[in-house]
Design an enzyme around this catalytic site. Structure first.
Site, PDB file in Angstrom:
ATOM      1  N   HIS A 167       0.867  -1.181   0.000  1.00 30.37           N
ATOM      2  CA  HIS A 167       0.000   0.000   0.000  1.00 30.37           C
ATOM      3  C   HIS A 167       0.905   1.232   0.000  1.00 30.37           C
ATOM      4  CE1 HIS A 167      -2.886  -2.964   2.054  1.00 30.37           C
ATOM      5  NE2 HIS A 167      -3.174  -2.870   0.766  1.00 30.37           N
ATOM      6  N   GLU A 170       1.543   3.951   2.680  1.00 32.96           N
ATOM      7  CA  GLU A 170       2.097   3.536   3.969  1.00 32.96           C
ATOM      8  C   GLU A 170       3.623   3.645   3.918  1.00 32.96           C
ATOM      9  OE1 GLU A 170      -1.771   0.629   4.311  1.00 32.96           O
ATOM     10  OE2 GLU A 170       0.203  -0.287   4.356  1.00 32.96           O
ATOM     11  N   GLU A 336       2.309  -3.950  11.317  1.00 35.17           N
ATOM     12  CA  GLU A 336       1.582  -2.689  11.143  1.00 35.17           C
ATOM     13  C   GLU A 336       2.169  -1.618  12.057  1.00 35.17           C
ATOM     14  OE1 GLU A 336      -0.933  -2.009   9.072  1.00 35.17           O
ATOM     15  OE2 GLU A 336      -1.571  -4.005   8.391  1.00 35.17           O
TER      16      GLU A 336
END
Ligand SMILES: [Zn+2]
Length: 375
Positions: A167, A170, A336
């Site tokens: 992504h 990010e 994450e």
């Protein structure tokens, strides 16, 4: 004259009105062929000393509107040092308020990681004699998909993959890789040298160069969300996953780290592969040991908060971590990091920052070392 511009590497903003610095009106552009948007990055010029209020009108329709709660935008004068600026979420809009000290100031969703910096990272790593650079394919916009291989394969060596930035918005994921490589290639670091005797590392610092350059949040040039393409990737629609998975089929995988950022949750955490149909408890225990080790080494990481664990057999197998755990019997981890800050270890000046990403990258090498003989 006051001007807002974004026609540069990774830039994204549409100007509705910028006549009055007290009420600048903006919108974020959607990813091409997609409804996702949340990444923004623009320059404000000619406004030194003026109180500027910059409102993004379409914030409520962004991919993760909860991401704007308790969120502070980042700003920089030199595009090296990024700091947080006052940001308010109200009535579906976010307003950034700032008095720039320079006629050139940049604002972004998170510290950007441009394709130019990507080229610096890859070419500097490739100078090391232990590193091979392979451009394993081309993206739809004709950019190289770069794979760094560190070390030589030999009998008994483990295979470790690190992929980042499926992504593209990010960017913390590529800051993380920068730290990871910095330590892994440090000749003076005994842990790194010992790891390189035990494993070969395959690193894709940027899975999505087109989305990165285009200023996308989540998709590639065709509007494909790469992290929903791992089951059956098509070369027409997502060459990025097609080529990387093809290479993984050649090497196999013992441990893979897929690095991301989460718009909403103010924590660093790891999501595993509990939901795959053929779950191996011993491998899952290794994934949990990895997390315990990481938490002890770097308090920015925690294990209390994260995504709910899906019951066995219910995993979405189009997601990289699940598909790779299943396909290669690998310890497969989605790491994450926050866009905002960590609730437990905050730094109000910078929030979660490139430097903290790099340090978390360093610490992951210790975590790998803690589990490597059991892979
Ligand atoms: Zn992500």
């Amino acid at each position: 004259m006051v001007k807002i511009s974004s026609n540069f590497d990774a830039g994204n903003i549409e100007v509705i009105e910028a006549e009055n610095t007290g009420n600048i009106r903006l919108r974020i552009r959607k990813d091409h062929n997609s409804d996702f948007y949340q990444w923004f990055y623009f320059r404000l010029s000619g406004a030194r000393g003026q109180l500027c209020a910059m409102t993004i009108e379409n914030a409520a329709g962004a991919a993760y509107p909860d991401g704007w709660e308790n969120y502070q935008a980042v700003a920089s004068y030199d595009r090296e040092e990024w700091f947080r600026v006052s940001t308010i979420y109200h009535d579906g809009e976010i307003t950034i308020q700032h008095i720039p000290e320079s006629d050139s100031v940049y604002y972004a969703y998170f510290a950007p990681y441009s394709m130019e910096r990507h080229h610096d990272l890859v070419s500097q790593a490739a100078v090391d004699e232990r590193v091979h650079l392979n451009a394993i394919g081309e993206t739809l916009d004709g950019q190289d998909l770069d794979l760094l291989t560190i070390g030589e394969m030999a009998v008994g060596k483990k295979v470790i993959w690190v992929i980042a930035r499926q992504h593209p918005g990010e960017t913390m994921a590529e800051w993380f890789v920068e730290g990871f490589l910095e330590r892994l290639l440090d000749h003076e670091d005994a842990l790194s040298r010992s790891l390189l005797e035990k494993a070969v590392f395959y690193v894709v610092p940027n899975m999505n160069p087109d989305g990165s350059r285009r200023g996308h949040l989540r998709t590639n040039a065709a509007g494909a969300n790469l992290n929903r393409e791992w089951e059956n990737p098509s070369v027409e629609n997502c060459p990025e996953v097609f080529y990387v998975r093809g290479k993984m089929d050649e090497t196999g995988i013992d441990l893979v780290l897929d690095v991301h950022g989460d718009e909403d949750l103010p924590y660093n955490f790891i999501a595993c592969f509990e939901g795959i149909p053929d779950i191996d408890i011993a491998r899952l225990d290794l994934a949990y040991d990895y997390q315990q080790c990481l938490m002890q080494l770097n308090p920015d990481f925690q294990t209390e908060k994260g995504y709910p664990k899906p019951p066995a057999g219910t995993a979405n197998m189009t997601i990289g971590t699940n598909q790779l755990a299943h396909r290669y019997q690998a310890v497969s981890l989605t790491l994450e990091m926050p866009f905002k800050d960590t609730v437990d270890t905050p730094n109000p000046q910078t929030g979660w920052s490139p430097e903290r990403c790099r340090k978390l990258g360093h610490a992951n090498l210790d975590a790998i070392a803690a589990v490597i003989t059991r892979l």
